[in-house]
Design an enzyme around this catalytic site. Structure first.
Site, PDB file in Angstrom:
ATOM      1  CB  SER A  11      -0.864  -0.011   1.272  1.00  0.00           C
ATOM      2  OG  SER A  11      -1.530   1.225   1.430  1.00  0.00           O
TER       3      SER A  11
ATOM      4  CE1 TYR B 244      -4.420  -1.913   4.869  1.00  0.00           C
ATOM      5  CE2 TYR B 244      -3.696   0.307   4.309  1.00  0.00           C
ATOM      6  CZ  TYR B 244      -4.083  -0.963   3.923  1.00  0.00           C
ATOM      7  OH  TYR B 244      -4.113  -1.295   2.583  1.00  0.00           O
TER       8      TYR B 244
ATOM      9  CE  LYS C 214      -1.664  -3.656   3.267  1.00  0.00           C
ATOM     10  NZ  LYS C 214      -1.741  -4.880   2.459  1.00  0.00           N
TER      11      LYS C 214
ATOM     12  CB  THR D 243     -11.765  -2.264  -3.689  1.00  0.00           C
ATOM     13  OG1 THR D 243     -11.143  -1.776  -2.497  1.00  0.00           O
ATOM     14  CG2 THR D 243     -10.747  -2.364  -4.809  1.00  0.00           C
TER      15      THR D 243
HETATM   16  N1  LIG Z   1      -8.470  -0.527  -1.886  1.00  0.00           N
HETATM   17  C1  LIG Z   1      -7.431   0.259  -1.672  1.00  0.00           C
HETATM   18  O1  LIG Z   1      -7.526   1.498  -1.729  1.00  0.00           O
HETATM   19  C2  LIG Z   1      -6.082  -0.339  -1.382  1.00  0.00           C
HETATM   20  C3  LIG Z   1      -4.968   0.523  -1.455  1.00  0.00           C
HETATM   21  C4  LIG Z   1      -3.713   0.018  -1.183  1.00  0.00           C
HETATM   22  C5  LIG Z   1      -3.566  -1.315  -0.868  1.00  0.00           C
HETATM   23  N2  LIG Z   1      -4.644  -2.133  -0.797  1.00  0.00           N
HETATM   24  C6  LIG Z   1      -4.412  -3.533  -0.446  1.00  0.00           C
HETATM   25  O2  LIG Z   1      -4.862  -4.334  -1.507  1.00  0.00           O
HETATM   26  C7  LIG Z   1      -5.288  -5.610  -1.001  1.00  0.00           C
HETATM   27  C8  LIG Z   1      -6.682  -5.892  -1.522  1.00  0.00           C
HETATM   28  O3  LIG Z   1      -7.539  -4.861  -1.083  1.00  0.00           O
HETATM   29  P1  LIG Z   1      -8.977  -4.626  -1.752  1.00  0.00           P
HETATM   30  O4  LIG Z   1      -9.167  -3.174  -1.838  1.00  0.00           O
HETATM   31  O5  LIG Z   1      -9.103  -5.470  -2.952  1.00  0.00           O
HETATM   32  O6  LIG Z   1      -9.891  -5.171  -0.565  1.00  0.00           O
HETATM   33  P2  LIG Z   1     -11.396  -5.713  -0.577  1.00  0.00           P
HETATM   34  O7  LIG Z   1     -12.100  -5.306  -1.809  1.00  0.00           O
HETATM   35  O8  LIG Z   1     -11.923  -5.337   0.760  1.00  0.00           O
HETATM   36  O9  LIG Z   1     -11.161  -7.307  -0.650  1.00  0.00           O
HETATM   37  C9  LIG Z   1     -10.474  -7.933   0.400  1.00  0.00           C
HETATM   38  C10 LIG Z   1     -10.101  -9.318  -0.036  1.00  0.00           C
HETATM   39  O10 LIG Z   1      -9.340  -9.912   1.033  1.00  0.00           O
HETATM   40  C11 LIG Z   1      -9.979 -11.127   1.418  1.00  0.00           C
HETATM   41  N3  LIG Z   1      -9.869 -11.345   2.854  1.00  0.00           N
HETATM   42  C12 LIG Z   1     -10.073 -10.458   3.852  1.00  0.00           C
HETATM   43  N4  LIG Z   1      -9.922 -11.066   5.052  1.00  0.00           N
HETATM   44  C13 LIG Z   1      -9.636 -12.361   4.792  1.00  0.00           C
HETATM   45  C14 LIG Z   1      -9.391 -13.498   5.602  1.00  0.00           C
HETATM   46  N5  LIG Z   1      -9.422 -13.450   6.943  1.00  0.00           N
HETATM   47  N6  LIG Z   1      -9.131 -14.676   4.983  1.00  0.00           N
HETATM   48  C15 LIG Z   1      -9.117 -14.777   3.641  1.00  0.00           C
HETATM   49  N7  LIG Z   1      -9.334 -13.741   2.821  1.00  0.00           N
HETATM   50  C16 LIG Z   1      -9.600 -12.546   3.389  1.00  0.00           C
HETATM   51  C17 LIG Z   1     -11.437 -10.966   1.033  1.00  0.00           C
HETATM   52  O11 LIG Z   1     -12.024 -12.235   0.907  1.00  0.00           O
HETATM   53  P3  LIG Z   1     -13.583 -12.484   1.268  1.00  0.00           P
HETATM   54  O12 LIG Z   1     -14.359 -12.164   0.020  1.00  0.00           O
HETATM   55  O13 LIG Z   1     -13.622 -13.932   1.631  1.00  0.00           O
HETATM   56  O14 LIG Z   1     -13.940 -11.567   2.397  1.00  0.00           O
HETATM   57  C18 LIG Z   1     -11.302 -10.205  -0.290  1.00  0.00           C
HETATM   58  O15 LIG Z   1     -11.022 -11.089  -1.343  1.00  0.00           O
HETATM   59  C19 LIG Z   1      -5.203  -5.518   0.514  1.00  0.00           C
HETATM   60  O16 LIG Z   1      -4.027  -6.118   0.954  1.00  0.00           O
HETATM   61  C20 LIG Z   1      -5.167  -4.011   0.764  1.00  0.00           C
HETATM   62  O17 LIG Z   1      -4.490  -3.710   1.962  1.00  0.00           O
HETATM   63  C21 LIG Z   1      -5.905  -1.669  -1.051  1.00  0.00           C
END
Ligand SMILES: NC(=O)c1ccc[n+]([C@@H]2O[C@H](COP(=O)([O-])OP(=O)(O)OC[C@H]3O[C@@H](n4cnc5c(N)ncnc54)[C@H](OP(=O)(O)O)[C@@H]3O)[C@@H](O)[C@H]2O)c1
Length: 229
Positions: free
Chosen positions: A130, A143, A147, A178
């Site tokens: 991130s 968070y 990270k 997301t």
């Molecule tokens: N969105 C942003 O702005 C952003 C920015 C920088 C970095 N990131 C990073 O990108 C990655 C993905 O984020 P996203 O935005 O795609 O998040 P999201 O839409 O909230 O999706 C989260 C994903 O993680 C899975 N997950 C959460 N807890 C879990 C657990 N205990 N066991 C197994 N799977 C689990 C969820 O699976 P389920 O469907 O089973 O819940 C889902 O597939 C994360 O590491 C986040 O920190 C996101």
């Protein structure tokens, strides 16, 4: 499964992980990570070649059980992640534990369990980190800590595994459109404006760049930030 290389993507049920799965679909057999087996089965059926990888990343026994079923692996993408918001004086020890379990401990455990398979293929590990692994912001202590720790984990893993031919890439997205960002806007109040956010597909393209690098080249780190936010 065909003779294409295999990629396991955690957090592939939605958001960034799902976009990565769609990006890699043409070149890889996929293992789609998430918690809901039935939903993953239905999702896998929409891909050219995919199977569910069902495991709760906060449960080390579940992660071990699921990892044992993987015979061969070329690419391991860690995208599963959670984000807690709030000032430090309102965070409980349990909240610290819970977020570290998913964002760091599961990544370390799953990587460790799959290192033999990855060494055998000169494989790759891609960590979805991130912007908060590069800077910090109030209300994001847990968070950011997970990270920054994930970045340290990736940097050490990269150096340790160089002699074994494994390449480690760290991808640092800014705000992406997301569920995670929807939840944050709900927490902060205000209107959600998707045009201010990165598309998940843009992060998937950064993963593609890392995965496509030829064997003598490691993409150490990529930072992708929204143009307008
Ligand atoms: N969105 C942003 O702005 C952003 C920015 C920088 C970095 N990131 C990073 O990108 C990655 C993905 O984020 P996203 O935005 O795609 O998040 P999201 O839409 O909230 O999706 C989260 C994903 O993680 C899975 N997950 C959460 N807890 C879990 C657990 N205990 N066991 C197994 N799977 C689990 C969820 O699976 P389920 O469907 O089973 O819940 C889902 O597939 C994360 O590491 C986040 O920190 C996101």
């Amino acid at each position: 499964m065909t003779s294409l290389p295999t990629a396991l993507i955690t957090g592939a049920s939605r958001g960034i992980g799902l976009a990565i799965a769609r990006e890699l679909e043409a070149t890889h057999n996929l293992l789609l990570g998430g918690r809901d087996e039935q939903r993953l089965k239905e999702l896998a059926a929409t891909f050219r070649s995919a199977e569910p990888f069902t495991a709760d990343m906060s449960d080390d026994e579940d992660v071990e059980r699921a990892a044992k079923q993987i015979a061969g692996l070329d690419v391991l993408v860690h995208s599963a992640g959670v984000a807690t918001r709030g000032p430090i004086d309102q965070m409980s020890r349990q909240q610290w534990r819970d977020e570290f379990e998913v964002n760091l401990f599961a990544v370390a455990q799953l990587t460790t369990l799959l290192l033999p398979q990855l060494r055998a293929t000169n494989g790759q590990v891609v960590l979805i980190n991130s912007g908060f692994g590069l800077m910090t912001l109030p209300d994001n202590s847990i968070y950011c800590a997970t990270k920054w720790a994930l970045r340290a984990f990736g940097d050490v893993l990269r150096e340790e595994e160089r002699p074994n031919g494994i390449r480690v890439s760290s991808i640092h997205p800014g705000k992406v459109d997301t569920d995670m960002q929807h939840d944050i806007v709900e927490y902060n109040g205000g209107e959600y404006q998707p045009e201010l956010y990165l598309k998940p597909e843009s992060i998937a393209k950064a993963v593609r760049l890392a995965v496509d690098a030829t064997e003598e080249a490691t993409v150490d780190m990529i930072s992708v930030r929204p143009t307008r936010k």
